[in-house]
Motif scaffolding. Structure first.
Motif, short mmCIF file in Angstrom:
data_model
loop_
_atom_site.label_atom_id
_atom_site.label_comp_id
_atom_site.label_asym_id
_atom_site.label_seq_id
_atom_site.Cartn_x
_atom_site.Cartn_y
_atom_site.Cartn_z
N THR A 281 23.65 44.75 38.38
CA THR A 281 23.07 45.23 37.13
C THR A 281 22.98 46.75 37.13
OG1 THR A 281 20.77 45.26 37.83
CG2 THR A 281 21.67 43.14 37.09
N ASP A 282 22.89 47.31 35.94
CA ASP A 282 22.73 48.75 35.80
C ASP A 282 21.26 49.15 35.61
OD1 ASP A 282 25.51 49.12 35.91
OD2 ASP A 282 25.71 48.71 33.76
N THR A 283 20.39 48.15 35.53
CA THR A 283 18.98 48.43 35.29
C THR A 283 18.33 49.00 36.54
OG1 THR A 283 18.97 46.51 33.82
CG2 THR A 283 16.83 47.42 34.45
N TYR A 286 15.22 45.81 37.92
CA TYR A 286 15.66 44.60 37.22
C TYR A 286 14.78 43.42 37.59
CZ TYR A 286 18.65 40.81 35.59
OH TYR A 286 19.13 39.70 34.95
N LYS A 287 14.24 42.73 36.57
CA LYS A 287 13.43 41.53 36.77
C LYS A 287 14.09 40.34 36.08
CE LYS A 287 9.03 41.58 36.90
NZ LYS A 287 7.57 41.65 36.63
N SER A 295 16.16 37.96 40.72
CA SER A 295 16.58 39.35 40.89
C SER A 295 16.66 39.63 42.38
CB SER A 295 15.56 40.27 40.22
OG SER A 295 15.69 41.60 40.67
N TYR A 297 17.51 42.78 45.31
CA TYR A 297 17.76 44.19 45.58
C TYR A 297 18.34 44.32 46.98
CZ TYR A 297 17.18 49.25 45.76
OH TYR A 297 17.40 50.61 45.83
N PHE A 302 20.54 46.50 42.32
CA PHE A 302 19.96 45.25 41.85
C PHE A 302 21.07 44.30 41.42
CE2 PHE A 302 15.93 47.55 41.43
CZ PHE A 302 15.02 46.56 41.80
N SER A 304 21.65 40.27 39.59
CA SER A 304 21.10 39.06 38.99
C SER A 304 21.79 37.86 39.64
CB SER A 304 21.32 39.04 37.49
OG SER A 304 22.69 38.96 37.17
#
Length: 411
Positions: A281-283, A286-287, A295, A297, A302, A304
């Motif tokens: 993800t690019d967040t 991220y949740k 999620s 890490y 991060f 998904s």
């Protein structure tokens, strides 16, 4: 049918209540605990940390007896007062965006034995026995068991009416939480509360499994040595705080693991790919947002993780639980963590900012990988309890967290 009853509470004198009540002993740092014991002579912490008076550490039976002694001193000095009549106690907590209002009462050991009071966690026998010995010596409950009940219009009406009266207590603690306590002692209201709960099939423990099981063990001991046992003795009950299901707040625990169990980053991701659809993800933080969605890490990024269909049989409430799925698909088979309670390679985090904390700890090199989940719901807790199953350790962090020493039930 659930049995609840009013009780004659021991409670702080109104002018001292803000000084007496304390958080759970374990949450204080050594520095904070020392400062409170030094500068606040009314703190309940003096009772449960009785060695401070003698400038020595005490443990075991000696500590238990000294706890009882400090408690008796608080009574003798009128720091605590004893109610003249049995009552229910309505207690409201307000803090920022969170508020709940429930009832302090005495709940039945027999209901716990007969699974009217339902549980979703295992207890450890050695802790049960130790706390039962503690209760046997100190002769009081100061920390209530937190239980939930289905929202009910009769109880909501009693609560609403009671809150229009002047509270017995209204105070704010340094953590900016405001507390209110009302007595419910009219015969009509007491009968209505007892009757309403008696029509409920179950109550559900949210927090306090060891306190409940220890109270049941204590009752066994007393019943065995009391030839005149009739079921009405104080030891047949324990203090609980009952709140509507809609007012409980549940947070998730994340999982942080110190290493990849011999896997490289690449081989670990390949293993995960067998069971999950993986997407970087690019967040920044991220949740997950759905059940069976995690999620992760790892190494500064991060990911998904979406559970692939039909990779696990989801047949009962436990098999559908995200903490169980994570354990069965990743933690045990890939990362080699079999004992979630005692394995030193795994730690847990909770709270509003736990994803940030997880990222920070991994970036520092203290852990290698972390997983975040969506919170478990009260419906899932009830389904687990109804099926007499047990959640994995650290599946829920539940609020409210209750004060010690606000109301006390004598055994």
């Amino acid at each position: 049918m659930a049995k609840v009853k009013p009780f004659r509470a021991i409670r702080p004198a109104p002018d001292k209540v803000a000084h007496v009540t304390s958080r759970s002993y374990e949450v204080y740092s050594k520095e904070e605990l020392k400062a409170i014991l030094k500068f606040n002579p009314f703190s309940f912490l003096h009772i449960i940390n009785p060695g401070f008076k003698f400038h020595k550490k005490v443990s075991g039976a000696e500590r238990f007896q000294l706890v009882h002694n400090r408690y008796m001193e608080f009574l003798e000095e009128r720091v605590f007062i004893k109610e003249k009549e049995p009552s229910f106690y309505l207690y409201q907590i307000k803090k920022n965006d969170f508020s709940c209002c429930g009832i302090f009462c005495a709940t039945s050991v027999a209901d716990y034995r007969n699974n009217v009071i339902k549980k979703h966690e295992n207890t450890i026998e050695s802790r049960e026995r130790l706390f039962a010995q503690y209760l046997d010596t100190v002769k009081f409950n100061a920390e209530p068991v937190l239980m939930t009940y289905p929202d009910h219009p009769t109880l909501a009406g009693i609560i609403s009416k009671t809150k229009k009266e002047d509270p017995v207590y209204h105070f704010t603690t340094p953590d900016r939480t405001t507390h209110f306590l009302w007595k419910i002692s009219s015969s009509e209201a007491v009968r209505s509360i007892e009757k309403t709960f008696s029509e409920m099939d179950s109550l559900y423990i949210a927090d306090g499994h060891h306190r409940s099981s220890s109270s049941e063990l204590l009752a066994q001991w007393h019943e065995a040595k009391n030839p005149k046992h009739n079921g009405k003795e104080a030891y047949n009950y324990f203090m609980s705080y009952l709140i509507p299901e809609s007012e409980i707040r549940i947070f998730e625990f994340n999982r942080l693991v110190k290493d990849l169990n011999g896997h490289s980053k690449e081989s670990f991701l390949v293993k995960l790919d067998e069971l999950y659809r993986i997407k970087k993800t690019d967040t920044e933080l991220y949740k997950p947002t759905k059940k069976h969605h995690f999620s992760m890490y790892l190494d500064g990024d991060f990911y998904s993780l979406y559970l692939r269909k039909n990779v696990l049989p989801l047949e009962d409430p436990l098999s559908k639980l995200d903490t169980h799925i994570l354990y069965k698909t990743i933690l045990e088979p890939i990362l080699g963590i079999k004992d979630l309670r005692n394995d030193k390679r795994i730690q847990y985090g909770y709270g509003k900012h736990n994803v940030l904390r997880m990222k920070t700890e991994i970036d520092k090199g203290n852990f290698k990988v972390g997983f975040n989940l969506v919170p478990i719901t009260i419906a899932e807790i009830k389904a687990i309890a109804d099926a007499q199953l047990v959640m994995p350790p650290k599946s829920t962090y539940i609020e409210p967290k209750l004060k010690s020493g606000l109301t006390i039930y004598e055994l």
